[in-house]
Write a protein that holds these residues in place. Structure first.
Motif, PDB file in Angstrom:
ATOM      1  N   ALA A 165       0.808  -1.221   0.000  1.00 35.82           N
ATOM      2  CA  ALA A 165       0.000   0.000   0.000  1.00 35.82           C
ATOM      3  C   ALA A 165       0.845   1.276   0.000  1.00 35.82           C
ATOM      4  O   ALA A 165       0.566   2.200  -0.772  1.00 35.82           O
ATOM      5  CB  ALA A 165      -0.969  -0.014   1.183  1.00 35.82           C
ATOM      6  N   PRO A 166       1.889   1.382   0.832  1.00 33.99           N
ATOM      7  CA  PRO A 166       2.657   2.629   0.839  1.00 33.99           C
ATOM      8  C   PRO A 166       3.426   2.896  -0.454  1.00 33.99           C
ATOM      9  O   PRO A 166       3.909   4.011  -0.667  1.00 33.99           O
ATOM     10  CB  PRO A 166       3.638   2.435   2.010  1.00 33.99           C
ATOM     11  CG  PRO A 166       3.002   1.393   2.879  1.00 33.99           C
ATOM     12  CD  PRO A 166       2.312   0.480   1.914  1.00 33.99           C
ATOM     13  N   ARG A 167       3.527   1.899  -1.324  1.00 30.44           N
ATOM     14  CA  ARG A 167       4.293   2.064  -2.563  1.00 30.44           C
ATOM     15  C   ARG A 167       3.401   2.259  -3.796  1.00 30.44           C
ATOM     16  O   ARG A 167       3.884   2.204  -4.927  1.00 30.44           O
ATOM     17  CB  ARG A 167       5.199   0.854  -2.768  1.00 30.44           C
ATOM     18  CG  ARG A 167       6.252   0.682  -1.668  1.00 30.44           C
ATOM     19  CD  ARG A 167       7.234  -0.434  -1.970  1.00 30.44           C
ATOM     20  NE  ARG A 167       6.629  -1.758  -1.885  1.00 30.44           N
ATOM     21  CZ  ARG A 167       6.361  -2.544  -2.927  1.00 30.44           C
ATOM     22  NH1 ARG A 167       6.644  -2.137  -4.151  1.00 30.44           N
ATOM     23  NH2 ARG A 167       5.810  -3.727  -2.742  1.00 30.44           N
ATOM     24  N   VAL A 168       2.110   2.528  -3.582  1.00 28.73           N
ATOM     25  CA  VAL A 168       1.174   2.665  -4.693  1.00 28.73           C
ATOM     26  C   VAL A 168       1.618   3.746  -5.680  1.00 28.73           C
ATOM     27  O   VAL A 168       1.516   3.573  -6.908  1.00 28.73           O
ATOM     28  CB  VAL A 168      -0.243   2.963  -4.151  1.00 28.73           C
ATOM     29  CG1 VAL A 168      -1.110   3.611  -5.206  1.00 28.73           C
ATOM     30  CG2 VAL A 168      -0.903   1.677  -3.664  1.00 28.73           C
ATOM     31  N   LEU A 169       2.095   4.874  -5.177  1.00 25.47           N
ATOM     32  CA  LEU A 169       2.478   5.971  -6.068  1.00 25.47           C
ATOM     33  C   LEU A 169       3.654   5.604  -6.968  1.00 25.47           C
ATOM     34  O   LEU A 169       3.880   6.266  -7.995  1.00 25.47           O
ATOM     35  CB  LEU A 169       2.815   7.225  -5.266  1.00 25.47           C
ATOM     36  CG  LEU A 169       1.663   7.842  -4.458  1.00 25.47           C
ATOM     37  CD1 LEU A 169       2.140   9.106  -3.757  1.00 25.47           C
ATOM     38  CD2 LEU A 169       0.458   8.150  -5.337  1.00 25.47           C
ATOM     39  N   ASP A 170       4.402   4.562  -6.607  1.00 27.98           N
ATOM     40  CA  ASP A 170       5.509   4.121  -7.460  1.00 27.98           C
ATOM     41  C   ASP A 170       5.026   3.655  -8.829  1.00 27.98           C
ATOM     42  O   ASP A 170       5.802   3.622  -9.787  1.00 27.98           O
ATOM     43  CB  ASP A 170       6.283   2.979  -6.791  1.00 27.98           C
ATOM     44  CG  ASP A 170       7.019   3.421  -5.533  1.00 27.98           C
ATOM     45  OD1 ASP A 170       7.115   4.641  -5.298  1.00 27.98           O
ATOM     46  OD2 ASP A 170       7.484   2.540  -4.774  1.00 27.98           O
ATOM     47  N   LEU A 171       3.743   3.296  -8.914  1.00 27.82           N
ATOM     48  CA  LEU A 171       3.192   2.816 -10.181  1.00 27.82           C
ATOM     49  C   LEU A 171       2.872   3.944 -11.156  1.00 27.82           C
ATOM     50  O   LEU A 171       2.590   3.692 -12.325  1.00 27.82           O
ATOM     51  CB  LEU A 171       1.895   2.033  -9.925  1.00 27.82           C
ATOM     52  CG  LEU A 171       1.986   0.787  -9.044  1.00 27.82           C
ATOM     53  CD1 LEU A 171       0.586   0.282  -8.736  1.00 27.82           C
ATOM     54  CD2 LEU A 171       2.812  -0.288  -9.727  1.00 27.82           C
ATOM     55  N   ILE A 172       2.908   5.189 -10.689  1.00 27.56           N
ATOM     56  CA  ILE A 172       2.346   6.301 -11.451  1.00 27.56           C
ATOM     57  C   ILE A 172       3.435   7.286 -11.865  1.00 27.56           C
ATOM     58  O   ILE A 172       4.242   7.729 -11.036  1.00 27.56           O
ATOM     59  CB  ILE A 172       1.277   7.034 -10.605  1.00 27.56           C
ATOM     60  CG1 ILE A 172       0.220   6.034 -10.142  1.00 27.56           C
ATOM     61  CG2 ILE A 172       0.634   8.158 -11.400  1.00 27.56           C
ATOM     62  CD1 ILE A 172      -0.776   6.611  -9.153  1.00 27.56           C
ATOM     63  N   ASP A 208       0.835   2.586  11.492  1.00 29.85           N
ATOM     64  CA  ASP A 208       2.173   2.305  10.957  1.00 29.85           C
ATOM     65  C   ASP A 208       2.180   2.415   9.434  1.00 29.85           C
ATOM     66  O   ASP A 208       3.115   2.975   8.842  1.00 29.85           O
ATOM     67  CB  ASP A 208       2.632   0.916  11.375  1.00 29.85           C
ATOM     68  CG  ASP A 208       2.980   0.823  12.857  1.00 29.85           C
ATOM     69  OD1 ASP A 208       3.211   1.883  13.475  1.00 29.85           O
ATOM     70  OD2 ASP A 208       3.004  -0.309  13.385  1.00 29.85           O
ATOM     71  N   VAL A 209       1.126   1.899   8.796  1.00 32.71           N
ATOM     72  CA  VAL A 209       1.032   1.991   7.336  1.00 32.71           C
ATOM     73  C   VAL A 209       0.821   3.442   6.919  1.00 32.71           C
ATOM     74  O   VAL A 209       1.408   3.911   5.933  1.00 32.71           O
ATOM     75  CB  VAL A 209      -0.115   1.100   6.812  1.00 32.71           C
ATOM     76  CG1 VAL A 209      -0.234   1.227   5.295  1.00 32.71           C
ATOM     77  CG2 VAL A 209       0.117  -0.356   7.203  1.00 32.71           C
ATOM     78  N   VAL A 210       0.007   4.167   7.672  1.00 33.08           N
ATOM     79  CA  VAL A 210      -0.219   5.580   7.369  1.00 33.08           C
ATOM     80  C   VAL A 210       1.097   6.354   7.391  1.00 33.08           C
ATOM     81  O   VAL A 210       1.354   7.184   6.509  1.00 33.08           O
ATOM     82  CB  VAL A 210      -1.228   6.188   8.368  1.00 33.08           C
ATOM     83  CG1 VAL A 210      -1.251   7.716   8.249  1.00 33.08           C
ATOM     84  CG2 VAL A 210      -2.620   5.628   8.124  1.00 33.08           C
ATOM     85  N   SER A 211       1.936   6.091   8.361  1.00 32.52           N
ATOM     86  CA  SER A 211       3.221   6.791   8.446  1.00 32.52           C
ATOM     87  C   SER A 211       4.068   6.553   7.198  1.00 32.52           C
ATOM     88  O   SER A 211       4.691   7.487   6.666  1.00 32.52           O
ATOM     89  CB  SER A 211       3.985   6.337   9.693  1.00 32.52           C
ATOM     90  OG  SER A 211       3.301   6.717  10.870  1.00 32.52           O
ATOM     91  N   ALA A 212       4.078   5.313   6.733  1.00 33.65           N
ATOM     92  CA  ALA A 212       4.833   5.005   5.526  1.00 33.65           C
ATOM     93  C   ALA A 212       4.212   5.690   4.296  1.00 33.65           C
ATOM     94  O   ALA A 212       4.932   6.166   3.408  1.00 33.65           O
ATOM     95  CB  ALA A 212       4.876   3.494   5.315  1.00 33.65           C
ATOM     96  N   CYS A 213       2.889   5.760   4.260  1.00 29.77           N
ATOM     97  CA  CYS A 213       2.218   6.434   3.141  1.00 29.77           C
ATOM     98  C   CYS A 213       2.493   7.936   3.172  1.00 29.77           C
ATOM     99  O   CYS A 213       2.659   8.567   2.118  1.00 29.77           O
ATOM    100  CB  CYS A 213       0.719   6.181   3.198  1.00 29.77           C
ATOM    101  SG  CYS A 213       0.231   4.476   2.852  1.00 29.77           S
ATOM    102  N   GLU A 214       2.535   8.521   4.361  1.00 29.92           N
ATOM    103  CA  GLU A 214       2.828   9.955   4.481  1.00 29.92           C
ATOM    104  C   GLU A 214       4.205  10.279   3.913  1.00 29.92           C
ATOM    105  O   GLU A 214       4.375  11.278   3.194  1.00 29.92           O
ATOM    106  CB  GLU A 214       2.738  10.378   5.943  1.00 29.92           C
ATOM    107  CG  GLU A 214       1.318  10.416   6.479  1.00 29.92           C
ATOM    108  CD  GLU A 214       1.258  10.674   7.974  1.00 29.92           C
ATOM    109  OE1 GLU A 214       0.188  11.104   8.444  1.00 29.92           O
ATOM    110  OE2 GLU A 214       2.276  10.424   8.661  1.00 29.92           O
ATOM    111  N   GLN A 215       5.163   9.442   4.210  1.00 34.10           N
ATOM    112  CA  GLN A 215       6.511   9.661   3.683  1.00 34.10           C
ATOM    113  C   GLN A 215       6.518   9.547   2.162  1.00 34.10           C
ATOM    114  O   GLN A 215       7.125  10.379   1.462  1.00 34.10           O
ATOM    115  CB  GLN A 215       7.488   8.658   4.296  1.00 34.10           C
ATOM    116  CG  GLN A 215       8.923   8.834   3.819  1.00 34.10           C
ATOM    117  CD  GLN A 215       9.880   7.864   4.491  1.00 34.10           C
ATOM    118  OE1 GLN A 215       9.491   7.112   5.379  1.00 34.10           O
ATOM    119  NE2 GLN A 215      11.125   7.870   4.057  1.00 34.10           N
ATOM    120  N   ALA A 216       5.830   8.538   1.625  1.00 36.04           N
ATOM    121  CA  ALA A 216       5.783   8.354   0.183  1.00 36.04           C
ATOM    122  C   ALA A 216       5.081   9.528  -0.504  1.00 36.04           C
ATOM    123  O   ALA A 216       5.510   9.985  -1.572  1.00 36.04           O
ATOM    124  CB  ALA A 216       5.059   7.047  -0.151  1.00 36.04           C
ATOM    125  N   ALA A 217       4.004  10.028   0.115  1.00 37.39           N
ATOM    126  CA  ALA A 217       3.270  11.148  -0.471  1.00 37.39           C
ATOM    127  C   ALA A 217       4.118  12.414  -0.483  1.00 37.39           C
ATOM    128  O   ALA A 217       4.098  13.181  -1.465  1.00 37.39           O
ATOM    129  CB  ALA A 217       1.974  11.377   0.307  1.00 37.39           C
TER     130      ALA A 217
END
Length: 290
Positions: A165-172, A208-217
């Motif tokens: 989930a935290p790496r979703v933006l890597d696809l775009i 924990d997942v939200v924190s990883a998503c925040e960094q990715a965003a």
């Protein structure tokens, strides 16, 4: 008559996917007929609704969807702004069908659950075609051919996609990045309730997942919004395929009666059913005005 500022219209339960976390109406529920939907549109416009999220089920399976969106967006004679319209779709509709709807939309909401193909496939089940590829293709087409339509990307976090989930933006690619990325804690209602024991994450694991998503965003410059079940109560005013009104009370769906019946006997009191500030923040935070 005054309705909530923002309404979620769910005119269909049927879907061409069978996602185990779905909190929409049951798939076997009969769809709202067009004549009824047209009356609902009149009620929403007359009631001062500022924004409508059309979801389901899968709304692109409705043959009248272009007419529904067009009716909601029809300009008022007195110059008032028509409601903003968001289409929440799984992204599987053919391009020709989408081209009939997209000109009328303010936003489109598309799902991507994981950068890992297997994880995504376990959550977006039942697709006859590679679902993730179809969504990415549609995202690119919206960016290229419908610049007025803004894009919200949604990711539902479950036990099955914690890593991807935290790496979703890597696809775009940069040119196709969404205007908003929203990460959802799985709601334990309807199909989500059926599967909570093996699918749902605890609050700490979710954060924990939200924190990883925040960094990715931050790295990609995409605004991140987070949906937590703790803030669900008081935020939503759903209209289901049978015109039943559904609100969230103590985290659970509560049906409060038929829209038209409550209007007829003057017993519809939106301020008693939800928290207006939460209703506004939920929509405006996810789909900010341009």
């Amino acid at each position: 008559m005054q309705l909530p500022a923002f309404v979620d219209l769910r005119p269909i339960g049927r879907c061409n996917l069978s996602c185990p976390f779905c909190f929409g109406p049951r798939h076997e529920v009969p769809s709202m007929p067009w004549d009824t939907a047209r009356n609902v549109v009149d009620v929403l416009r007359d009631g001062g609704v500022q924004g409508v999220v059309i979801s389901g089920g899968e709304p692109t399976l409705l043959p009248y969807l272009p007419d529904l969106v067009g009716a909601l967006r029809k300009p008022f004679d007195d110059g008032r702004p028509a409601p903003r319209v968001v289409l929440s779709t799984n992204g599987l509709a053919p391009r020709k069908a989408m081209d009939r709807v997209l000109p009328h939309l303010s936003w489109i909401a598309l799902p991507l659950e994981s950068a890992d193909r297997k994880e995504h496939g376990l959550l977006r089940t039942g697709s006859p075609a590679p679902h993730r590829d179809r969504v990415l293709r549609l995202l690119g087409e919206v960016r290229e051919n419908h610049e007025h339509v803004r894009v919200k990307l949604g990711t539902v976090v479950t036990r099955l996609n914690v890593k991807g989930a935290p790496r979703v933006l890597d696809l775009i690619e940069d040119a196709s990045l969404p205007d908003v990325w929203k990460v959802y804690q799985m709601s334990e209602t309807n199909y989500g309730a059926d599967n909570r024991d093996w699918l749902s994450l605890g609050d700490e694991e979710f954060e924990d997942v939200v924190s990883a998503c925040e960094q990715a965003a931050r790295q990609r410059g995409v605004p991140l919004r987070v949906y937590r079940n703790s803030t669900r109560t008081g935020s939503y005013f759903f209209i289901d395929p049978d015109c039943g009104i559904v609100v969230i009370d103590e985290g659970e769906e509560r049906r409060i009666g038929n829209l038209f019946e409550k209007l007829a006997d003057d017993t519809l009191r939106p301020a008693q059913l939800l928290t207006p500030a939460r209703n506004v923040e939920n929509f405006a935070g996810t789909y900010p005005d341009q």
